[in-house]
Design an enzyme around this catalytic site. Structure first.
Site, mmCIF file in Angstrom:
data_model
loop_
_atom_site.group_PDB
_atom_site.id
_atom_site.type_symbol
_atom_site.label_atom_id
_atom_site.label_comp_id
_atom_site.label_asym_id
_atom_site.label_seq_id
_atom_site.Cartn_x
_atom_site.Cartn_y
_atom_site.Cartn_z
ATOM 1 N N CYS A 114 0.838 -1.203 0.000
ATOM 2 C CA CYS A 114 0.000 0.000 0.000
ATOM 3 C C CYS A 114 0.871 1.251 0.000
ATOM 4 C CB CYS A 114 -0.930 -0.014 1.213
ATOM 5 S SG CYS A 114 -2.150 1.325 1.218
ATOM 6 N N CYS A 115 1.888 1.291 0.860
ATOM 7 C CA CYS A 115 2.803 2.430 0.906
ATOM 8 C C CYS A 115 3.561 2.569 -0.412
ATOM 9 C CB CYS A 115 3.797 2.266 2.054
ATOM 10 S SG CYS A 115 3.096 2.573 3.683
ATOM 11 N N CYS A 167 -0.990 8.182 7.537
ATOM 12 C CA CYS A 167 -2.351 7.891 7.087
ATOM 13 C C CYS A 167 -3.200 7.464 8.289
ATOM 14 C CB CYS A 167 -2.325 6.779 6.042
ATOM 15 S SG CYS A 167 -1.438 7.214 4.525
ATOM 16 N N CYS A 206 -3.373 3.786 9.650
ATOM 17 C CA CYS A 206 -2.136 3.185 10.153
ATOM 18 C C CYS A 206 -1.452 4.059 11.203
ATOM 19 C CB CYS A 206 -1.172 2.917 8.992
ATOM 20 S SG CYS A 206 -1.876 1.877 7.689
ATOM 21 N N CYS A 226 7.597 4.203 5.904
ATOM 22 C CA CYS A 226 6.843 4.009 4.664
ATOM 23 C C CYS A 226 7.771 3.644 3.516
ATOM 24 C CB CYS A 226 6.064 5.269 4.313
ATOM 25 S SG CYS A 226 7.101 6.695 3.915
#
Length: 298
Positions: free
Chosen positions: A175-176, A258, A261, A285
């Site tokens: 995702c990162c 985010c 998280c 990240c």
């Protein structure tokens, strides 16, 4: 010499002879085409001054030696001096990436004084806190610096539909990578150097950061004006100069990323990044990690 016929007629009171009527014909297609050719041949041509095509820097031995020398010389310099050097050396191809953390807000306040024309961007993942987005607008009003919000190709609903749900729950590394690393890599192709707000006392990876260094991951020169500052230094300047900051910091969030998280830290948790990716071994990240294996550290 006698008077011209028309004048003589007027003087003598006689009417001039009527003129034959004039008939006007539209030009033929051949005549129009010929006229256009003549005009094109003799019309002035504007000479545009072409700017040289942008080229990314190559990490030549000469450049790496220059960066090492600059980093050593700037080790004890104030952040404003480091920013001024970076602007002098790399503008207009200097940029800054900010997540609107305390360090980023401090650098933005300095940029407003030293190099306000610097292009600044944020990696807008689509998962940012509303307080973070509001802070961007507040900084724009106060310092006149409009931070560009760079977004991934897919919106959050599109991205989650593609992965059958929120990927941050099952694979936060990916995702990162998709929503931050890839976006920064695309932005990096248009610049020679970027500034970050990292401090050496934040984490093990960041402890090895130089003031000026070559960033292999993004093929850019990386400049960290606050590398040798402490958390105390940052907050002292924020309070002394009334620099805007994210109100979530007053609610137990020392580090903000985010919203899915990031959590507030508990009393007694001394690691300021303890609230990031809580319950996993992930602490970065990937923007500032020096090494990356199988997605770890992203």
């Amino acid at each position: 010499m006698g008077k011209p016929a028309l004048a003589r007629q007027i003087c003598e009171g006689t009417e001039p002879a009527p003129r034959p009527s004039l008939r006007i014909y539209a030009p033929s297609a051949e005549m129009t085409a010929a006229a256009n050719v003549v005009l094109s041949e003799f019309a002035p041509v504007e000479q545009a001054t072409a700017e040289p095509a942008f080229r990314q820097l190559d990490p030549t031995p000469e450049l790496l030696a220059e960066l090492a020398d600059a980093s050593e010389r700037l080790e004890t310099a104030q952040p404003e001096e480091i920013i001024a050097w970076a602007h002098h050396r790399f503008a207009p191809h200097l940029t800054m990436a900010t997540a609107f953390g305390p360090e980023g807000c401090v650098i933005l306040s300095m940029l407003a004084k030293v190099a306000p024309e610097t292009y600044v961007f944020n990696l807008d993942t689509g998962y940012q806190f509303q307080e973070t987005l509001d802070l961007r607008d507040k900084i724009a009003r106060l310092y006149g610096i409009e931070v560009d919000m760079l977004q991934p190709e897919l919106t959050v609903p599109q991205y989650e539909a593609f992965h059958n749900g929120p990927l941050y729950k099952t694979n936060p590394n990916q995702c990162c990578f998709d929503r931050k690393i890839k976006v920064l890599r695309a932005a990096a192709t248009k610049h020679h150097a970027w500034m970050s707000g990292i401090r050496r006392d934040q984490s093990t990876d960041r402890a090895r950061a130089g003031i000026v260094e070559w960033d292999k991951k993004f093929n850019l020169v990386k400049i960290s004006p606050l590398a040798n500052w402490t958390k105390k230094d940052v907050w002292k300047l924020i309070l002394d100069e009334n620099i805007p900051y994210n109100p979530l910091h007053d609610q137990g969030f020392p580090s903000i990323g985010c919203w899915p998280c990031t959590r507030a830290v508990s009393e007694g948790e001394t690691d300021e990044r303890a609230g990031r990716w809580s319950g996993t071994a992930k602490t970065e990240c990937g923007l500032h990690t020096l090494e990356q294996q199988d997605g770890s550290g992203i």
